[in-house]
Design an enzyme around this catalytic site. Sequence first.
Site, mmCIF file in Angstrom:
data_model
loop_
_atom_site.group_PDB
_atom_site.id
_atom_site.type_symbol
_atom_site.label_atom_id
_atom_site.label_comp_id
_atom_site.label_asym_id
_atom_site.label_seq_id
_atom_site.Cartn_x
_atom_site.Cartn_y
_atom_site.Cartn_z
ATOM 1 N N LYS A 70 0.795 -1.232 0.000
ATOM 2 C CA LYS A 70 0.000 0.000 0.000
ATOM 3 C C LYS A 70 0.827 1.283 0.000
ATOM 4 O O LYS A 70 0.504 2.243 -0.715
ATOM 5 C CB LYS A 70 -0.953 0.012 1.200
ATOM 6 N N ASP A 83 -9.680 2.742 2.318
ATOM 7 C CA ASP A 83 -9.651 2.076 3.628
ATOM 8 C C ASP A 83 -10.307 2.939 4.697
ATOM 9 O O ASP A 83 -11.041 2.437 5.551
ATOM 10 C CB ASP A 83 -8.204 1.772 4.042
#
Length: 272
Positions: A71, A106
């Site tokens: 990420k 997220d």
Amino acid sequence: MKISGRTALYGVVGYPISHSLSPIFQNRVFEHLGLNAVYVPFEVKPENLKTALEGLKALGIKGVNVTIPHKENVLELVDYADEHAKNIGAVNTVKFGDKTEGYNTDWVGFLKSLKEILPELKDKKVLVLGAGGSARAVLYALKQEGAQVFLWNRTKEKAKLLSQSFGVEVVESPEEVVPTADLIINTTSVGLTEDYMLFDYSLIRERQVVFELLYNRQTLLKEWAEKRGAIYSDGLKMLVYQGLESFRLWTGCEPSPKVALQALSGHLKLTL
């Protein structure tokens, strides 16, 4: 599922990735909406990440989710990153086109799932455990909502570094905050392969909210939270909500959380 030359391809990039539940609900949502598309896992080692992204774009892949351990590194590899991804310092959604675009969903998934059990976060006292990639999105979301956030990590230096980015207070031990916290959030991997107490779990209070990003696990934290009468939630809905926000960014369609959750529920019952 009818695969043809017109089938659009999406996926999730991580290492390892075979355990991912994302294909289960993403493919069900594509089917539900009648879209000619398929979602598959791509296992990519860290040293191959740049090559993999270039290859996915060259192959005409429409978009991918990005998970552990990529990420933060993907942020440096996209042509464009949205404001949230830049502020969080991580990308979990890539959209391919003329430019490779990076987003972070997220924090959206986390907030949507948390607000189902704790609708108001302003001025709430929150303890966040862990200072990894997932913690970044959690801290960002909590600060957006005006929560009073305390951070603890086993490696204090890492917590201090993260606190400078998000303006949160680092504590020496969780026990300093647990007795008076409204919300405890575990972003660590403790409970995934090895499980032990991150703090004295007997300090957990009745009606206190305990949120764990792991899902489909019977962790010690879950066991103690339920024993102490706390309100416990795992990260399954967060997984779904962040994935459906990615889906919306890729397709422009509004996917159904109910359909996605039903698909996961059926799958997990079969595999338990």
